[in-house]
Design a protein around this motif. Structure first.
Motif, PDB file in Angstrom:
ATOM      1  N   GLY A 204       1.155  -0.869  -0.176  1.00 57.69           N
ATOM      2  CA  GLY A 204      -0.106  -0.121  -0.212  1.00 57.69           C
ATOM      3  C   GLY A 204       0.893   1.646   0.328  1.00 57.69           C
ATOM      4  O   GLY A 204       0.843   2.038  -0.782  1.00 57.69           O
ATOM      5  N   ARG A 205       1.992   1.696   0.564  1.00 61.40           N
ATOM      6  CA  ARG A 205       2.647   2.803   0.735  1.00 61.40           C
ATOM      7  C   ARG A 205       3.863   2.616  -0.960  1.00 61.40           C
ATOM      8  O   ARG A 205       3.813   4.030  -0.663  1.00 61.40           O
ATOM      9  N   ALA A 206       4.230   1.389  -1.134  1.00 57.83           N
ATOM     10  CA  ALA A 206       4.392   1.353  -2.644  1.00 57.83           C
ATOM     11  C   ALA A 206       3.086   2.158  -3.707  1.00 57.83           C
ATOM     12  O   ALA A 206       4.098   3.067  -4.115  1.00 57.83           O
ATOM     13  N   ARG A 207       2.530   1.924  -3.235  1.00 60.71           N
ATOM     14  CA  ARG A 207       1.619   2.264  -4.664  1.00 60.71           C
ATOM     15  C   ARG A 207       1.151   3.492  -4.298  1.00 60.71           C
ATOM     16  O   ARG A 207       1.411   4.110  -5.194  1.00 60.71           O
ATOM     17  N   ARG A 208       1.467   3.922  -2.803  1.00 65.32           N
ATOM     18  CA  ARG A 208       0.655   5.765  -2.969  1.00 65.32           C
ATOM     19  C   ARG A 208       2.168   6.241  -3.737  1.00 65.32           C
ATOM     20  O   ARG A 208       2.456   7.496  -3.922  1.00 65.32           O
ATOM     21  N   LEU A 209       3.502   5.600  -2.950  1.00 67.07           N
ATOM     22  CA  LEU A 209       4.835   6.678  -3.844  1.00 67.07           C
ATOM     23  C   LEU A 209       4.859   6.426  -5.084  1.00 67.07           C
ATOM     24  O   LEU A 209       5.103   7.851  -5.366  1.00 67.07           O
ATOM     25  N   ALA A 210       4.403   5.397  -5.621  1.00 66.96           N
ATOM     26  CA  ALA A 210       4.266   5.184  -7.035  1.00 66.96           C
ATOM     27  C   ALA A 210       3.348   6.665  -7.708  1.00 66.96           C
ATOM     28  O   ALA A 210       3.829   7.216  -8.957  1.00 66.96           O
ATOM     29  N   ASP A 211       2.226   6.365  -7.045  1.00 65.38           N
ATOM     30  CA  ASP A 211       1.452   7.382  -7.728  1.00 65.38           C
ATOM     31  C   ASP A 211       1.879   8.883  -6.839  1.00 65.38           C
ATOM     32  O   ASP A 211       1.256   9.491  -8.413  1.00 65.38           O
ATOM     33  N   SER A 212       2.861   9.411  -6.770  1.00 63.38           N
ATOM     34  CA  SER A 212       3.261  10.525  -6.366  1.00 63.38           C
ATOM     35  C   SER A 212       4.416  10.624  -7.461  1.00 63.38           C
ATOM     36  O   SER A 212       4.883  11.691  -7.364  1.00 63.38           O
ATOM     37  N   GLY A 213       4.946   9.738  -8.136  1.00 66.15           N
ATOM     38  CA  GLY A 213       5.612  10.020  -9.327  1.00 66.15           C
ATOM     39  C   GLY A 213       7.086   9.358  -8.864  1.00 66.15           C
ATOM     40  O   GLY A 213       8.457   9.904  -9.626  1.00 66.15           O
ATOM     41  N   VAL A 214       7.446   8.551  -7.764  1.00 67.98           N
ATOM     42  CA  VAL A 214       9.262   8.296  -7.411  1.00 67.98           C
ATOM     43  C   VAL A 214       8.929   7.522  -8.609  1.00 67.98           C
ATOM     44  O   VAL A 214       8.235   6.410  -9.184  1.00 67.98           O
ATOM     45  N   ALA A 215      10.471   7.497  -9.056  1.00 63.49           N
ATOM     46  CA  ALA A 215      10.539   6.737  -9.984  1.00 63.49           C
ATOM     47  C   ALA A 215      11.175   5.520  -9.656  1.00 63.49           C
ATOM     48  O   ALA A 215      11.322   4.109 -10.185  1.00 63.49           O
ATOM     49  N   ALA A 216      11.649   5.038  -8.405  1.00 62.10           N
ATOM     50  CA  ALA A 216      12.013   4.090  -7.601  1.00 62.10           C
ATOM     51  C   ALA A 216      12.499   3.496  -6.588  1.00 62.10           C
ATOM     52  O   ALA A 216      12.288   4.251  -5.822  1.00 62.10           O
ATOM     53  N   ILE A 217      11.957   2.036  -5.646  1.00 59.73           N
ATOM     54  CA  ILE A 217      12.027   1.812  -4.080  1.00 59.73           C
ATOM     55  C   ILE A 217      12.844   0.507  -3.899  1.00 59.73           C
ATOM     56  O   ILE A 217      13.224  -0.745  -4.837  1.00 59.73           O
ATOM     57  N   ILE A 218      13.296   0.772  -3.119  1.00 60.36           N
ATOM     58  CA  ILE A 218      13.699   0.158  -2.572  1.00 60.36           C
ATOM     59  C   ILE A 218      13.543  -0.587  -1.471  1.00 60.36           C
ATOM     60  O   ILE A 218      12.852  -0.263  -0.422  1.00 60.36           O
ATOM     61  N   SER A 219      13.197  -2.100  -1.659  1.00 64.88           N
ATOM     62  CA  SER A 219      12.848  -2.867  -1.619  1.00 64.88           C
ATOM     63  C   SER A 219      13.032  -4.418  -0.554  1.00 64.88           C
ATOM     64  O   SER A 219      14.212  -4.840  -1.078  1.00 64.88           O
TER      65      SER A 219
END
Length: 236
Positions: A204-219
């Motif tokens: 859920g947090r990752a989806r919100r970050l993606a919607d904000s325009g973040v280009a990459a997520i480290i997980s």
């Protein structure tokens, strides 16, 4: 904001859920699960050889409570992961680069002292890499390599200043994910840089970050996030 067409999911220390973190097995498993970028941590052995370790000692994962920098490469190689009977051990950075096999390593530097040796190994390998971590380490890499790809790791609430961005010339600003909001992404775009962030395991947090325009997520759970966020049609 409009979500990027494909958000990049970076495997944190390889696949630390399925294998001991920062090992060849962890890197290979992350790549087999679709990772094209794998974040790894480096430290120096007593001889100055870059090896893959996050902690300052080998106690947590390897069962020996001694500083990494006071152990020889031979001593580090002799260690085996706590709870494992197989031969999973601590690799050198050179071995990790070879194991990446076409994927990129995002090399996390703990300090500026580690940067020259790590850069030399990466440069000699010819492998595609990016750099994050300690600000002094990133400054050292920038001096050594004007064309290096830097992800500016950031811990403070405020956005990095224009003078620092102009001097360091990062490709991405890489804050702790709780610092990121729509304004952060707008500021980054005005500065001409992308935003990546760490470390996100919640979909859920990752989806919100993606919607904000973040280009990459480290997980730590890169395969799960990739499955949830990336279109099924994307060829990995």
């Amino acid at each position: 904001m409009t979500r990027p067409p494909v958000i990049e999911i970076v495997a944190h220390r390889g696949d630390p859920v399925g294998e001991p973190e920062n090992t060849v097995a962890s890197i290979r498993r992350a790549i087999a699960d679709g990772a094209r970028v794998v974040e790894v941590d480096v430290r120096l052995s007593a001889e100055g050889t870059p090896v893959l370790l996050h902690d300052a000692t080998t106690e947590r994962l390897w069962g020996r409570g001694a500083p990494v920098g006071r152990q020889s490469l031979a001593q580090l190689r002799a260690l085996r992961a706590v709870g494992r009977r197989d031969a999973v051990g601590i690799p050198t950075l050179a071995e990790a680069l070879a194991a990446a096999d076409g994927a990129r390593l995002l090399i996390d530097l703990p300090d500026r002292r580690t940067a020259p040796a790590a850069w030399e190994v990466a440069h000699a390998s010819g492998a595609p890499v990016a750099w994050c971590g300690d600000l002094g380490g990133l400054r050292t890499v920038r001096r050594l390599d004007p064309g290096a790809e830097l992800w500016l790791t950031w811990h403070r609430p405020g956005f990095p200043g224009a003078a620092l961005l102009a001097k360091l010339r990062p490709h991405r600003v890489n804050p702790f994910h709780r610092l990121v909001n729509d304004q952060w992404v707008r500021l980054a775009r005005r500065a001409g840089v992308e935003v990546s962030c760490w470390t996100v395991d919640d979909i859920g947090r990752a989806r919100r970050l993606a919607d904000s325009g973040v280009a990459a997520i480290i997980s730590n759970r890169a395969a799960s996030l990739r499955s949830a966020l990336q279109p099924a049609s994307v060829a990995l």
